[in-house]
Design an enzyme around this catalytic site. Structure first.
Site, PDB file in Angstrom:
ATOM      1  N   HIS A   2       8.751   4.967   2.916  1.00  0.00           N
ATOM      2  CA  HIS A   2       9.038   6.407   3.056  1.00  0.00           C
ATOM      3  C   HIS A   2       7.734   7.215   2.101  1.00  0.00           C
ATOM      4  O   HIS A   2       7.179   6.474   1.283  1.00  0.00           O
ATOM      5  CB  HIS A   2      10.102   6.882   1.940  1.00  0.00           C
ATOM      6  CG  HIS A   2      10.788   8.164   2.450  1.00  0.00           C
ATOM      7  ND1 HIS A   2      10.198   9.051   1.746  1.00  0.00           N
ATOM      8  CD2 HIS A   2      11.562   8.661   3.427  1.00  0.00           C
ATOM      9  CE1 HIS A   2      10.985  10.270   2.225  1.00  0.00           C
ATOM     10  NE2 HIS A   2      11.589  10.069   2.993  1.00  0.00           N
ATOM     11  N   ASP A  30      17.654   5.647   7.341  1.00  0.00           N
ATOM     12  CA  ASP A  30      17.619   5.194   8.772  1.00  0.00           C
ATOM     13  C   ASP A  30      17.978   3.627   8.857  1.00  0.00           C
ATOM     14  O   ASP A  30      18.636   3.439  10.038  1.00  0.00           O
ATOM     15  CB  ASP A  30      16.210   5.579   9.677  1.00  0.00           C
ATOM     16  CG  ASP A  30      16.157   6.869   9.764  1.00  0.00           C
ATOM     17  OD1 ASP A  30      17.125   7.697   9.863  1.00  0.00           O
ATOM     18  OD2 ASP A  30      15.156   7.321   9.437  1.00  0.00           O
TER      19      ASP A  30
HETATM   20  N1  ACO Z   1       6.712  -2.020   7.949  1.00  0.00           N
HETATM   21  C1  ACO Z   1       5.472  -2.671   7.714  1.00  0.00           C
HETATM   22  N2  ACO Z   1       4.549  -1.971   6.938  1.00  0.00           N
HETATM   23  C2  ACO Z   1       4.856  -0.702   6.615  1.00  0.00           C
HETATM   24  C3  ACO Z   1       5.804   0.029   7.054  1.00  0.00           C
HETATM   25  C4  ACO Z   1       6.770  -0.730   7.719  1.00  0.00           C
HETATM   26  N3  ACO Z   1       7.926   0.009   8.092  1.00  0.00           N
HETATM   27  N4  ACO Z   1       5.634   1.211   6.399  1.00  0.00           N
HETATM   28  C5  ACO Z   1       4.468   1.385   5.668  1.00  0.00           C
HETATM   29  N5  ACO Z   1       3.726   0.207   5.958  1.00  0.00           N
HETATM   30  C6  ACO Z   1       2.570  -0.322   5.234  1.00  0.00           C
HETATM   31  C7  ACO Z   1       1.399   0.495   5.982  1.00  0.00           C
HETATM   32  O1  ACO Z   1       1.012  -0.459   6.869  1.00  0.00           O
HETATM   33  C8  ACO Z   1       0.399   0.559   4.986  1.00  0.00           C
HETATM   34  O2  ACO Z   1      -0.145  -0.802   4.514  1.00  0.00           O
HETATM   35  P1  ACO Z   1      -1.737  -0.874   3.928  1.00  0.00           P
HETATM   36  O3  ACO Z   1      -1.823   0.007   2.813  1.00  0.00           O
HETATM   37  O4  ACO Z   1      -2.030  -2.342   4.115  1.00  0.00           O
HETATM   38  O5  ACO Z   1      -2.471  -0.121   5.013  1.00  0.00           O
HETATM   39  C9  ACO Z   1       1.386   1.115   3.674  1.00  0.00           C
HETATM   40  O6  ACO Z   1       2.493   0.276   3.976  1.00  0.00           O
HETATM   41  C10 ACO Z   1       1.364   2.425   3.378  1.00  0.00           C
HETATM   42  O7  ACO Z   1       2.004   3.065   4.617  1.00  0.00           O
HETATM   43  P2  ACO Z   1       1.872   4.554   5.365  1.00  0.00           P
HETATM   44  O8  ACO Z   1       1.779   4.456   6.715  1.00  0.00           O
HETATM   45  O9  ACO Z   1       0.173   4.867   4.851  1.00  0.00           O
HETATM   46  O10 ACO Z   1       2.785   5.309   4.507  1.00  0.00           O
HETATM   47  P3  ACO Z   1       3.262   6.954   4.825  1.00  0.00           P
HETATM   48  O11 ACO Z   1       3.658   7.333   3.665  1.00  0.00           O
HETATM   49  O12 ACO Z   1       1.928   7.426   5.611  1.00  0.00           O
HETATM   50  O13 ACO Z   1       4.365   6.673   5.900  1.00  0.00           O
HETATM   51  C11 ACO Z   1       6.311   6.143   6.852  1.00  0.00           C
HETATM   52  C12 ACO Z   1       5.632   6.438   5.771  1.00  0.00           C
HETATM   53  C13 ACO Z   1       6.016   6.918   8.148  1.00  0.00           C
HETATM   54  C14 ACO Z   1       7.836   6.221   6.735  1.00  0.00           C
HETATM   55  C15 ACO Z   1       6.151   4.701   7.245  1.00  0.00           C
HETATM   56  O14 ACO Z   1       6.599   3.797   6.062  1.00  0.00           O
HETATM   57  C16 ACO Z   1       6.855   4.094   8.554  1.00  0.00           C
HETATM   58  O15 ACO Z   1       6.311   4.238   9.434  1.00  0.00           O
HETATM   59  N6  ACO Z   1       7.893   3.352   8.295  1.00  0.00           N
HETATM   60  C17 ACO Z   1       8.869   3.173   9.538  1.00  0.00           C
HETATM   61  C18 ACO Z   1       9.482   4.121  10.289  1.00  0.00           C
HETATM   62  C19 ACO Z   1      10.678   4.800   9.430  1.00  0.00           C
HETATM   63  O16 ACO Z   1      11.406   3.705   8.989  1.00  0.00           O
HETATM   64  N7  ACO Z   1      10.540   6.159   9.541  1.00  0.00           N
HETATM   65  C20 ACO Z   1      11.711   6.824   8.926  1.00  0.00           C
HETATM   66  C21 ACO Z   1      11.332   7.439   7.563  1.00  0.00           C
HETATM   67  S1  ACO Z   1      12.455   8.289   6.774  1.00  0.00           S
HETATM   68  C22 ACO Z   1      12.966   9.531   7.626  1.00  0.00           C
HETATM   69  O17 ACO Z   1      12.108  10.449   8.299  1.00  0.00           O
HETATM   70  C23 ACO Z   1      14.259  10.016   7.863  1.00  0.00           C
END
Ligand code: ACO
Length: 427
Positions: free
Chosen positions: A316, A373
């Site tokens: 998140h 979620d």
């Molecule tokens: N699985 C594996 N790795 C992940 C995940 C995941 N679900 N989420 C983040 N990471 C990793 C990224 O690859 C990144 O790694 P790095 O630093 O080695 O490059 C690091 O964690 C940071 O991730 P970002 O994408 O930069 O974080 P951001 O804050 O931009 O994104 C998000 C947050 C979009 C929610 C992301 O965690 C994600 O895609 N999660 C899966 C989708 C999800 O569950 N969305 C629901 C969110 S809650 C809502 O909207 C109700």
């Protein structure tokens, strides 16, 4: 006493610029850089707004490090366990919880307004059977704007109230119609005798004439335990400050467009897998994994930088600790396991993912915890809600948040059209 400021120095010229620090009631302060471009001729650069406060707000407070969430100052745990979703809607819109008479009037008004114009009903026929309900829902909410043109010139509290209650009341009906149309089955009209949440479940599950069929859990009627579970899910989704879809709603509001199309734009933004669409993807992913002994393989894929597979329902932007909404849902899931007949195979896979991820260095070092979620899908499945309705359910819950944010934006004298700048790197 001198007000606190931040001084920024351009190391090329040695010139310094001073900016006021704005204090909220809680949470990080913000540097007021509104004159930065005029002062320096430079923009600030912040893709995805990771460090940018786009507005002031009195609606929702999140402390992502502590895993804390409050609506109008009241902890989400209190609202989810001691108050109904409609009470929560009233709180968000009116800044206080309703007394019993206020609640009764609000509830009645929502029941009365749940019907949609017969001509709007015809819109559903234009969509192919098997259309995703999110597409139909977004289109129908845009179309609703043509039936309530007076909302273009909203200017007093009564107008705001009518707009809010219309949308709150009609969106569940539109969502249920979108779903039933996607199956090609007769639409079920709202029932004035039913509460908000029971009405929605009935529109999803009833046969024409209001009869129920024997559900997969062997129960014929919609049970109170099911209504309570869904009502809690709505409450947990009601608002979440400046998330992606709310930012879209405020952006559309800033252009002066009709409020319903701002909400329709929020619905479209929510559909994405990185946002509200994740709830549908979580169950699809659990089903794809298939059994608890295959979890390790998928955890390895999620960690592989060359693989774009992500663990859905994890991570998140704001929570760097357990999402408090996920905690409440996990507890609810455990409590209702027997009563709702939750899918034990999916729960076992989800439990194994959680167990590994919470102790794995990759997830721990990036503060990746389960988000809301991750848990909704298993409960919604037990309520006989199909996967393609998970995100519409998020929409129903979040509508009140979008409306409240829209109203706050309109009442704020400092609101301006959303018009960010860019760093041009082209030819
Ligand atoms: N699985 C594996 N790795 C992940 C995940 C995941 N679900 N989420 C983040 N990471 C990793 C990224 O690859 C990144 O790694 P790095 O630093 O080695 O490059 C690091 O964690 C940071 O991730 P970002 O994408 O930069 O974080 P951001 O804050 O931009 O994104 C998000 C947050 C979009 C929610 C992301 O965690 C994600 O895609 N999660 C899966 C989708 C999800 O569950 N969305 C629901 C969110 S809650 C809502 O909207 C109700």
């Amino acid at each position: 006493m001198k007000k606190p400021t931040v001084t920024l120095t351009d190391n090329r010229s040695g010139k310094s610029y001073e900016y006021a620090i704005l204090e909220g009631t809680r949470g990080p302060s913000a540097v007021d850089i509104r004159t930065f471009f005029a002062d320096t001729g430079m923009f600030t650069y912040d893709p995805g707004y990771t460090s940018t406060a786009s507005c002031t707000s009195k609606i929702t407070f999140i402390d992502g490090a502590k895993g804390e969430l409050r609506y109008r100052g009241i902890p989400i745990e209190t609202l989810a366990t001691q108050h109904s979703y409609l009470e929560t809607c009233y709180l968000l819109l009116n800044e206080h919880l309703p007394n019993s008479r206020e609640l009764q009037n609000f509830d009645l008004e929502i029941r009365h307004r749940a019907y949609i114009h017969e001509s709007l009903r015809l819109l559903f026929d234009a969509f192919p059977n098997n259309a995703h309900p999110m597409a139909t829902l977004s289109a129908a909410v845009t179309a609703l704007a043509s039936f309530h043109k007076e909302h273009l010139t909203l200017d007093d509290a009564a107008d705001y109230h009518t707009m809010a209650s219309r949308l709150l009341a009609k969106i569940p009906t539109i969502a249920a119609f979108a779903y039933r149309h996607s199956l090609g089955i007769p639409l079920i009209q709202p029932d004035i005798d039913l509460s908000f949440t029971k009405n929605f479940l009935t529109m999803m599950r009833a046969y024409p004439g209001g009869k129920m069929h024997l559900g997969s859990n062997g129960h014929e009627e919609i049970r109170e335990v099911e209504v309570r579970a869904l009502d809690t899910i709505f409450t947990l989704h009601a608002d979440h400050e400046q998330n992606a879809s709310t930012t879209v709603v405020r952006g559309v509001a800033s252009t002066g467009a009709h409020p319903y199309v701002a909400i329709a734009a929020g619905i479209s933004a929510l559909w994405g897998r990185a946002h509200g669409g994740a709830n549908e993807s979580v169950i699809a992913q659990l089903e794809m994994i298939g059994s608890a002994d295959r979890v390790e393989t998928f955890i390895a894929r999620a960690k592989d930088p060359d693989d774009d597979f992500r663990l859905m329902g994890f991570g998140h932007r704001v929570y760097k600790n357990f999402d408090p909404r996920a905690k409440i849902l996990k507890r609810l899931q455990d409590e209702l396991k027997e009563e709702l007949g939750l899918n034990s195979r999916l729960m076992e896979i989800a439990g194994r993912i959680e167990e590994i991820a919470l102790s794995d260095e990759y997830f721990v070092s990036r503060n990746l915890y389960p988000n809301i979620d991750f848990y909704t899908g298993i409960i919604l499945t037990a309520l006989q809600i199909p996967k393609n309705m998970f995100t519409p359910i998020f929409v129903i819950g979040r509508t009140v948040g979008w409306i409240t944010q829209w109203i706050e934006f309109k009442k704020d004298p400092t609101s301006k059209i959303a018009r960010p700048r860019q760093l041009y790197t082209g030819a």
